[in-house]
Design an enzyme around this catalytic site. Structure first.
Site, PDB file in Angstrom:
ATOM      1  N   MET A  27       0.842  -1.205   0.000  1.00  0.00           N
ATOM      2  CA  MET A  27       0.000   0.000   0.000  1.00  0.00           C
ATOM      3  C   MET A  27       0.876   1.254   0.000  1.00  0.00           C
ATOM      4  O   MET A  27       0.407   2.345   0.318  1.00  0.00           O
ATOM      5  CB  MET A  27      -0.918   0.005   1.221  1.00  0.00           C
ATOM      6  CG  MET A  27      -1.909  -1.150   1.195  1.00  0.00           C
ATOM      7  SD  MET A  27      -3.381  -0.834   2.162  1.00  0.00           S
ATOM      8  CE  MET A  27      -2.673  -0.634   3.777  1.00  0.00           C
ATOM      9  N   HIS A  31       8.941   0.843   3.512  1.00  0.00           N
ATOM     10  CA  HIS A  31       9.966   0.844   4.574  1.00  0.00           C
ATOM     11  C   HIS A  31      10.800  -0.433   4.438  1.00  0.00           C
ATOM     12  O   HIS A  31      10.621  -1.197   3.470  1.00  0.00           O
ATOM     13  CB  HIS A  31       9.304   0.955   5.946  1.00  0.00           C
ATOM     14  CG  HIS A  31       8.189  -0.024   6.157  1.00  0.00           C
ATOM     15  ND1 HIS A  31       8.398  -1.378   6.229  1.00  0.00           N
ATOM     16  CD2 HIS A  31       6.843   0.147   6.282  1.00  0.00           C
ATOM     17  CE1 HIS A  31       7.248  -2.003   6.419  1.00  0.00           C
ATOM     18  NE2 HIS A  31       6.281  -1.106   6.436  1.00  0.00           N
ATOM     19  N   HIS A  34       9.018  -3.764   3.575  1.00  0.00           N
ATOM     20  CA  HIS A  34       8.699  -3.962   2.158  1.00  0.00           C
ATOM     21  C   HIS A  34       9.970  -4.332   1.376  1.00  0.00           C
ATOM     22  O   HIS A  34       9.936  -5.180   0.477  1.00  0.00           O
ATOM     23  CB  HIS A  34       8.105  -2.680   1.557  1.00  0.00           C
ATOM     24  CG  HIS A  34       6.805  -2.241   2.163  1.00  0.00           C
ATOM     25  ND1 HIS A  34       6.705  -1.116   2.954  1.00  0.00           N
ATOM     26  CD2 HIS A  34       5.561  -2.766   2.094  1.00  0.00           C
ATOM     27  CE1 HIS A  34       5.442  -0.963   3.333  1.00  0.00           C
ATOM     28  NE2 HIS A  34       4.728  -1.939   2.832  1.00  0.00           N
ATOM     29  N   GLN A  58     -10.154  -1.862   2.848  1.00  0.00           N
ATOM     30  CA  GLN A  58      -9.696  -2.517   4.063  1.00  0.00           C
ATOM     31  C   GLN A  58      -9.598  -1.566   5.263  1.00  0.00           C
ATOM     32  O   GLN A  58      -9.126  -1.948   6.322  1.00  0.00           O
ATOM     33  CB  GLN A  58      -8.388  -3.273   3.833  1.00  0.00           C
ATOM     34  CG  GLN A  58      -7.170  -2.413   3.582  1.00  0.00           C
ATOM     35  CD  GLN A  58      -5.978  -3.276   3.206  1.00  0.00           C
ATOM     36  OE1 GLN A  58      -5.893  -3.809   2.109  1.00  0.00           O
ATOM     37  NE2 GLN A  58      -5.020  -3.423   4.127  1.00  0.00           N
ATOM     38  N   GLY A 143       4.287 -10.500   4.418  1.00  0.00           N
ATOM     39  CA  GLY A 143       5.028 -10.346   5.672  1.00  0.00           C
ATOM     40  C   GLY A 143       4.401 -11.115   6.827  1.00  0.00           C
ATOM     41  O   GLY A 143       3.185 -11.150   6.985  1.00  0.00           O
ATOM     42  N   LYS A 145       4.651 -10.146   9.742  1.00  0.00           N
ATOM     43  CA  LYS A 145       4.204  -9.157  10.716  1.00  0.00           C
ATOM     44  C   LYS A 145       2.673  -9.154  10.805  1.00  0.00           C
ATOM     45  O   LYS A 145       2.098  -9.037  11.870  1.00  0.00           O
ATOM     46  CB  LYS A 145       4.698  -7.771  10.320  1.00  0.00           C
ATOM     47  CG  LYS A 145       4.285  -6.758  11.329  1.00  0.00           C
ATOM     48  CD  LYS A 145       4.408  -5.357  10.815  1.00  0.00           C
ATOM     49  CE  LYS A 145       3.590  -4.473  11.700  1.00  0.00           C
ATOM     50  NZ  LYS A 145       2.535  -3.800  10.988  1.00  0.00           N
ATOM     51  N   SER A 181       6.733  -0.271  10.162  1.00  0.00           N
ATOM     52  CA  SER A 181       5.352  -0.101   9.704  1.00  0.00           C
ATOM     53  C   SER A 181       5.230   1.298   9.120  1.00  0.00           C
ATOM     54  O   SER A 181       5.874   2.238   9.593  1.00  0.00           O
ATOM     55  CB  SER A 181       4.413  -0.241  10.907  1.00  0.00           C
ATOM     56  OG  SER A 181       3.157   0.346  10.615  1.00  0.00           O
TER      57      SER A 181
HETATM   58  P1  AMP Z   1       1.289  -2.934   3.492  1.00  0.00           P
HETATM   59  O1  AMP Z   1       1.932  -1.972   2.554  1.00  0.00           O
HETATM   60  O2  AMP Z   1       1.224  -2.458   4.913  1.00  0.00           O
HETATM   61  O3  AMP Z   1      -0.033  -3.472   2.978  1.00  0.00           O
HETATM   62  O4  AMP Z   1       2.241  -4.203   3.544  1.00  0.00           O
HETATM   63  C1  AMP Z   1       2.621  -4.880   2.385  1.00  0.00           C
HETATM   64  C2  AMP Z   1       3.309  -6.158   2.771  1.00  0.00           C
HETATM   65  O5  AMP Z   1       4.468  -5.858   3.558  1.00  0.00           O
HETATM   66  C3  AMP Z   1       2.433  -7.105   3.609  1.00  0.00           C
HETATM   67  O6  AMP Z   1       2.640  -8.435   3.169  1.00  0.00           O
HETATM   68  C4  AMP Z   1       2.977  -6.900   4.993  1.00  0.00           C
HETATM   69  O7  AMP Z   1       2.786  -8.015   5.845  1.00  0.00           O
HETATM   70  C5  AMP Z   1       4.451  -6.673   4.719  1.00  0.00           C
HETATM   71  N1  AMP Z   1       5.102  -5.989   5.838  1.00  0.00           N
HETATM   72  C6  AMP Z   1       4.670  -4.861   6.464  1.00  0.00           C
HETATM   73  N2  AMP Z   1       5.509  -4.548   7.479  1.00  0.00           N
HETATM   74  C7  AMP Z   1       6.472  -5.499   7.499  1.00  0.00           C
HETATM   75  C8  AMP Z   1       7.616  -5.742   8.309  1.00  0.00           C
HETATM   76  N3  AMP Z   1       7.937  -4.944   9.314  1.00  0.00           N
HETATM   77  N4  AMP Z   1       8.378  -6.806   8.033  1.00  0.00           N
HETATM   78  C9  AMP Z   1       8.066  -7.648   7.017  1.00  0.00           C
HETATM   79  N5  AMP Z   1       7.003  -7.481   6.206  1.00  0.00           N
HETATM   80  C10 AMP Z   1       6.208  -6.418   6.443  1.00  0.00           C
END
Ligand code: AMP
Length: 278
Positions: A27, A31, A34, A58, A143, A145, A181
């Protein structure tokens, strides 16, 4: 690297490709977490596709969709430096055209995150299913997480016979242990430092478990006790679950592997984290 904004454009590129395709959905507000997903995907596949789509479905109405950090230029340069071949960056009406009405729901998704985030997993599962159908990857990188999300996505892929391999990637943390995050950018320096206590508390539970404590309630109390000292800290849930079913475990006697999952609101910012007791 090419940036594609429509499904048609992306498909017209991907149809010419002959080779394994790895996919990293995001999204944005990228960081180190990702980056780790991108790195694993780059290593294992001939072609790397990433998506950047801030999925409104979501977020519940009281959540931070409108304020969620956005940094598209920086994200694009991170994708490029990570060796991404194609970035899929659709507008909302590409993903949810007028009249869109089909959602994917999991009957077990109403607990933990699902209890506190109305229709959250419906939005997550629906967008992930759509993105997989659009990109048609061999492997998808997710992830650890977001442990419950990972569990429910795997369940959806299995239940609905999707033909894609899931590669879970371990949680990447800041130097104080705070899980990376996009929402960490909301914290001041002092709050960021204090938020490191969440992971330190997870580690303390892990130590207690390794010392032989099997009672789930006592382990959960240890987590609570450690965070009580922080101002403006509310624990939404702390539970120990089976990683394969996400069912609550009350006694860890003879249990080889479980996950302690937590959600807290610290200084008004909602954070989730987990640690594997293995
Ligand atoms: P998001 O952009 O928050 O939707 O996350 C995209 C992907 O990155 C998802 O699969 C998350 O689980 C993963 N992700 C987010 N934070 C972390 C982290 N600290 N370590 C590993 N993967 C992460």
């Amino acid at each position: 690297m090419e940036i594609l904004k429509t499904i048609k454009e992306l498909k017209s590129k991907l149809i010419l490709i002959d080779g394994s395709l790895g996919f990293v959905p995001t999204m944005g507000a990228l960081h180190k977490g990702h980056l780790s997903l991108l790195k694993s995907a780059r290593k294992e596949n001939e072609i790397l596709v990433a998506s950047l789509f801030l999925n409104p479905k979501q977020f519940s109405p009281d959540e931070d969709f409108h304020n969620y950090p956005r940094n598209i230029e920086k994200d694009i340069s991170i994708f490029s430096d990570s060796g991404v071949d194609f970035v899929f960056m659709p507008d909302e009406d590409q993903v949810y055209p007028k009249g869109f009405s089909t959602f994917i729901n999991n009957l077990e998704g109403g607990v933990f995150e699902g209890e506190f985030r109305d229709r959250h997993f419906e939005g997550v599962l629906t967008v992930v299913a759509k993105l997989i159908n659009i990109v048609n990857p061999k492997r998808i990188y997710l992830g650890e997480k977001d442990a419950q999300q990972l569990f429910l996505i795997k369940k959806m892929l299995e239940d609905l016979n999707f033909d894609v391999i899931v590669r879970p990637v371990e949680t990447i943390r800041e130097s104080n242990g705070l899980a990376c995050s996009s929402r960490n950018s909301y914290f001041s320096r002092k709050e960021f430092v204090d938020a490191g206590n969440i992971y330190q508390s997870l580690l303390k539970v892990c130590t207690l478990w390794k010392e032989g404590e099997n009672d789930s309630s006592r382990l959960k109390q240890e987590f609570q006790k450690n965070l009580e000292k922080l101002d403006d800290m509310e624990i939404q849930y702390v539970e120990i679950v089976d990683p394969d079913t996400f069912k609550i475990i009350n006694s860890l006697k003879n249990i080889k592997k479980s996950i302690l999952i937590v959600a807290v609101i610290f200084k008004g910012i909602r954070l989730i984290d987990n640690i594997i007791l293995d």
